[in-house]
Design a protein around this motif. Structure first.
Motif, mmCIF file in Angstrom:
data_model
loop_
_atom_site.group_PDB
_atom_site.id
_atom_site.type_symbol
_atom_site.label_atom_id
_atom_site.label_comp_id
_atom_site.label_asym_id
_atom_site.label_seq_id
_atom_site.Cartn_x
_atom_site.Cartn_y
_atom_site.Cartn_z
ATOM 1 N N GLY A 17 0.776 -1.236 0.000
ATOM 2 C CA GLY A 17 0.000 0.000 0.000
ATOM 3 C C GLY A 17 0.803 1.280 0.000
ATOM 4 O O GLY A 17 0.281 2.334 0.386
ATOM 5 N N ILE A 18 2.091 1.226 -0.438
ATOM 6 C CA ILE A 18 2.859 2.479 -0.480
ATOM 7 C C ILE A 18 3.276 2.854 -1.904
ATOM 8 O O ILE A 18 4.258 3.579 -2.099
ATOM 9 C CB ILE A 18 4.079 2.468 0.473
ATOM 10 N N ASP A 49 10.971 16.741 1.400
ATOM 11 C CA ASP A 49 12.015 17.116 0.437
ATOM 12 C C ASP A 49 13.023 16.008 0.176
ATOM 13 O O ASP A 49 13.418 15.771 -0.966
ATOM 14 C CB ASP A 49 12.744 18.381 0.918
ATOM 15 N N ASP A 50 13.447 15.311 1.257
ATOM 16 C CA ASP A 50 14.492 14.296 1.031
ATOM 17 C C ASP A 50 13.947 13.129 0.212
ATOM 18 O O ASP A 50 14.630 12.579 -0.657
ATOM 19 C CB ASP A 50 15.124 13.837 2.355
ATOM 20 N N ALA A 51 12.707 12.760 0.460
ATOM 21 C CA ALA A 51 12.097 11.666 -0.302
ATOM 22 C C ALA A 51 11.865 12.100 -1.749
ATOM 23 O O ALA A 51 12.080 11.324 -2.698
ATOM 24 C CB ALA A 51 10.779 11.250 0.358
ATOM 25 N N ARG A 52 11.424 13.348 -1.918
ATOM 26 C CA ARG A 52 11.221 13.864 -3.265
ATOM 27 C C ARG A 52 12.547 13.883 -4.055
ATOM 28 O O ARG A 52 12.568 13.510 -5.237
ATOM 29 C CB ARG A 52 10.649 15.288 -3.219
ATOM 30 N N ALA A 53 13.626 14.266 -3.392
ATOM 31 C CA ALA A 53 14.931 14.325 -4.062
ATOM 32 C C ALA A 53 15.374 12.934 -4.529
ATOM 33 O O ALA A 53 15.911 12.767 -5.630
ATOM 34 C CB ALA A 53 15.968 14.938 -3.123
ATOM 35 N N LEU A 54 15.133 11.926 -3.694
ATOM 36 C CA LEU A 54 15.461 10.548 -4.084
ATOM 37 C C LEU A 54 14.718 10.155 -5.361
ATOM 38 O O LEU A 54 15.285 9.603 -6.302
ATOM 39 C CB LEU A 54 15.065 9.565 -2.968
ATOM 40 N N ARG A 94 3.325 10.981 -4.909
ATOM 41 C CA ARG A 94 2.642 10.415 -3.723
ATOM 42 C C ARG A 94 3.594 9.533 -2.911
ATOM 43 O O ARG A 94 3.461 9.420 -1.687
ATOM 44 C CB ARG A 94 1.442 9.554 -4.144
ATOM 45 N N MET A 95 4.550 8.906 -3.604
ATOM 46 C CA MET A 95 5.473 8.006 -2.897
ATOM 47 C C MET A 95 6.498 8.764 -2.061
ATOM 48 O O MET A 95 7.291 8.149 -1.351
ATOM 49 C CB MET A 95 6.162 7.081 -3.901
ATOM 50 N N ALA A 96 6.488 10.100 -2.147
ATOM 51 C CA ALA A 96 7.349 10.913 -1.277
ATOM 52 C C ALA A 96 6.574 11.456 -0.080
ATOM 53 O O ALA A 96 7.105 12.245 0.709
ATOM 54 C CB ALA A 96 7.949 12.066 -2.074
#
Lengths: 240, 240
Positions: B71-72, B96-101, B119-121
């Protein structure tokens, strides 16, 4: 009309230690889906009486039907029957009809019905027996809880017998469409179709194999014409 | 000293409908057993926010660690991150860190980081990210809940990363002994050995194949000398 609801309770240390891979949940899920009974939740607990009692009480109160698997054999760690009796606060003892089944079975096999085997005739007061065509030792139904063996061949035979007697709902229909695009590309159009068909469940399952990747889109619902219409939209959005 | 405790929460309609056979539970069970962390309970719930919230809250309160699977992803039915944020009553947004990845990953692939992929960030406030060496989109840990992907290759990589950082307990040791007798015959002696070693868990698993039947006796425990001693008793009771 809403469908009957169900939950499964898998009982056994061997599942939680990873020694044994459970296959009964997937079998029950398929049978219930075909019968129009919604499997809403499943739990796995260890061979621990308080854990079994708590799970039986919670699931029995929350759903129309509960199906348990495991813990009804002859050994000291087979405590499911006693735990279910405790969950319903009813007495449990060896019952004559269950004993007679076992006696006939072991007589035929030339084996003694010893104390350990006789444990398999312990049935809570007020329960009805579930036939075991594979190895005789019966399961039982108490209230809305169906207590079945963990050995897959026996579990599957008992499920067939129990589910054939339950009221069925509208079977969950399912169609799938294989799209050679990533989930991130199909997500927005898929969400739009999901919004257009609030009665349906739309899922997406990515796959990747040998460098090829894509997404299986799955439409599930009870109304065949709605499922057809949603699938037609998806096929128009993602042509071959 | 008691071992840390854990529970697993599998999230997904596809498991409860029988379309997909879960394999993550068995994998996690084996990894935790080796790490000396006791997997005490597992639950499967559907893609339904109240069901996920209730299960996360119950399991998070009852056990030292919770591991979720599924579900992610980027689609509308991927609601686990939001449900876990709701369970802990914390805000959630793109971080931000997840978006950058993700941005770096999709730049490399020549793919657009669209709204669905973004959405996954979405990560709840206060969570730490779990590395995803397979497909980049991270999991996260919030409180004692580790939120991981359902795709087995990703789930397994995330589990390895998370479990390596947890305090381990005494690994659960296990020995088994194959006896060519039915469970009903071994039950009474087995129960006696179980009584002699109250710290150990003794299990029996019947098998039947090609007309040959018997029982695998399994001794599990944390103290190697106790496991050895119980196994020696069983082997004396049931010689080859």
């Amino acid at each position: 009309m809403t469908n009957p609801t169900a939950a499964m309770l898998v009982i056994g240390d061997e599942i939680l230690s990873g020694r044994t891979r459970d296959s009964n949940m997937n079998h029950l899920a398929k049978v219930l889906t075909d019968a129009g009974i919604d499997l809403c939740e499943a739990r796995v607990v260890s061979d621990d009486q308080p854990a079994i009692v708590a799970a039986v009480q919670a699931l029995s109160a929350a759903y129309d039907h509960v199906f348990t698997s495991g813990g009804i054999g002859p050994t000291h760690d087979d405590i499911t029957a006693d735990a279910v009796a405790a969950a319903f606060d009813v007495p449990i003892d060896v019952r004559d009809d269950a004993r007679a089944l076992l006696q006939a079975h072991y007589d035929r096999a030339g084996t003694t019905l010893n104390d350990a085997r006789l444990r398999m005739a312990r049935v809570p007061d007020g329960a009805t027996l579930i036939d075991n065509p594979v190895s005789t030792a019966p399961g039982f139904t108490l209230g809305n809880v169906n207590v079945m063996a963990g050995v897959p061949a026996v579990f599957e035979a008992m499920v067939a017998s129990v589910v054939s007697k339950l009221a069925h709902g509208a079977p969950l229909l399912s169609q799938s469409w294989r799209v050679m695009r990533g989930e991130g590309d199909v997500a927005a159009p898929l969400a739009q179709v999901a919004q257009d068909f609030p009665e349906l469940s739309l899922g997406s399952y990515p796959f990747q194999k040998d460098g090829v990747y894509g997404t299986n889109l799955v439409v599930r619902g009870r109304d065949a014409s709605q499922v057809d219409a949603a699938m037609a939209q998806l096929q128009a959005l993602f042509p071959v």
